[in-house]
Design an enzyme around this catalytic site. Structure first.
Site, PDB file in Angstrom:
ATOM      1  N   LYS A  25      -7.959  32.519  57.438  1.00  0.00           N
ATOM      2  CA  LYS A  25      -8.910  33.439  58.054  1.00  0.00           C
ATOM      3  C   LYS A  25      -8.320  34.838  58.240  1.00  0.00           C
ATOM      4  CE  LYS A  25     -12.628  30.967  58.360  1.00  0.00           C
ATOM      5  NZ  LYS A  25     -13.742  31.257  57.414  1.00  0.00           N
ATOM      6  N   TYR A  84      -5.836  27.017  58.626  1.00  0.00           N
ATOM      7  CA  TYR A  84      -7.097  27.721  58.865  1.00  0.00           C
ATOM      8  C   TYR A  84      -6.838  29.151  59.365  1.00  0.00           C
ATOM      9  CZ  TYR A  84     -11.928  28.231  60.633  1.00  0.00           C
ATOM     10  OH  TYR A  84     -13.222  28.644  60.881  1.00  0.00           O
TER      11      TYR A  84
END
Length: 255
Positions: A159, A155
């Site tokens: 991001k 993640y």
């Protein structure tokens, strides 16, 4: 007169949470809105709840943002049913959290495909229309986790990738009247963060309280906080801002 009268906004992953909060804000300010989500019935149900102004419309579209075929069909439906496309918010996201030694290849690929590939495919489909009309607003959702977060190697990488993607879009698309920016939310009270509390075997309210104490303003964020920033960055008032990432985190990044 609304800030987005006559505009068509597309928000991915908008059946709930930050996406729905953002779609709601656009609708309140006059936009016609397409809610895109993996499940069409959920997208349609959420679209039906939007507070539309006179003359505006809302539709829900089922779309897998990691599939080029699905994305192209979804954007084509938006243009056909709502009459155009002016704003794209790449919000769709999933988590598959785990420590690196436990993280599977599938965990990695799923997160990358939704966050990064999804933003790429949706932007590529929308920019054809934006370039032709010499106008467009792109907003990508990053996260404070881009700066690194235990158990989120996939993640966090995705991001931070969103931020690099956003800067490059600003460079490439600026000459065509297109602005591209990103928002990096801090802790936002949503079903996704409630699920994290459950995974950690913590009470939701206690989990929120702990996260509130971790930032200077001493509260958690809500979808409306992100929606307010999104509305500004996607408006003509922000036409001299592009390639930027705005952290909306209660000052957590300052620590």
């Amino acid at each position: 007169m609304g800030r987005f009268d006559g505009r068509v906004a597309v928000v991915t992953g908008a059946a709930r949470g930050i996406g729905f909060g953002t779609a709601t804000r656009f609708a309140e300010e006059g936009a016609s809105v397409a809610i895109i989500d993996l499940d069409e019935s959920s997208a349609a149900e959420s679209a039906a709840r939007l507070p539309l102004t006179d003359g505006a419309k809302a539709i829900g579209i089922g779309c897998d943002v990691s599939s080029a075929e699905s994305v192209d069909a979804g954007v084509a439906r938006v243009v056909e049913e709502l009459g155009g496309i002016h704003i794209l918010v790449n919000n769709a996201g999933i988590t598959r959290d785990n420590l690196l030694f436990k993280m599977t290849e599938e965990d990695w690929d799923l997160v990358m495909n939704v966050h990064l590939k999804g933003a790429f495919l949706m932007t590529k489909a929308a920019q054809k229309h934006f370039v032709e009309q010499k106008y467009g607003k792109i907003l990508n959702l990053s996260s404070v986790s881009a700066l690194g977060n235990r158990g989120q190697a996939n993640y966090s990488a995705a991001k931070m990738g969103v931020q690099g993607f956003t800067r490059t879009l600003g460079i490439e698309l600026g000459p065509f009247g297109i602005n591209a920016n990103a928002i990096a939310p801090g802790f936002i009270a949503t079903e996704m963060t409630d699920a994290t509390a459950a995974r950690l075997k913590m009470d939701v309210e206690e989990f929120r309280k702990l996260n509130a104490e971790a930032n200077p303003v001493k509260r958690v964020g809500y979808p409306e906080d992100i929606a307010a920033a999104a509305a500004f960055l996607c408006s003509d008032e922000a036409s001299y801002i592009t390639g930027q990432t705005l952290y909306v985190d209660g000052g957590a990044k300052l620590g």
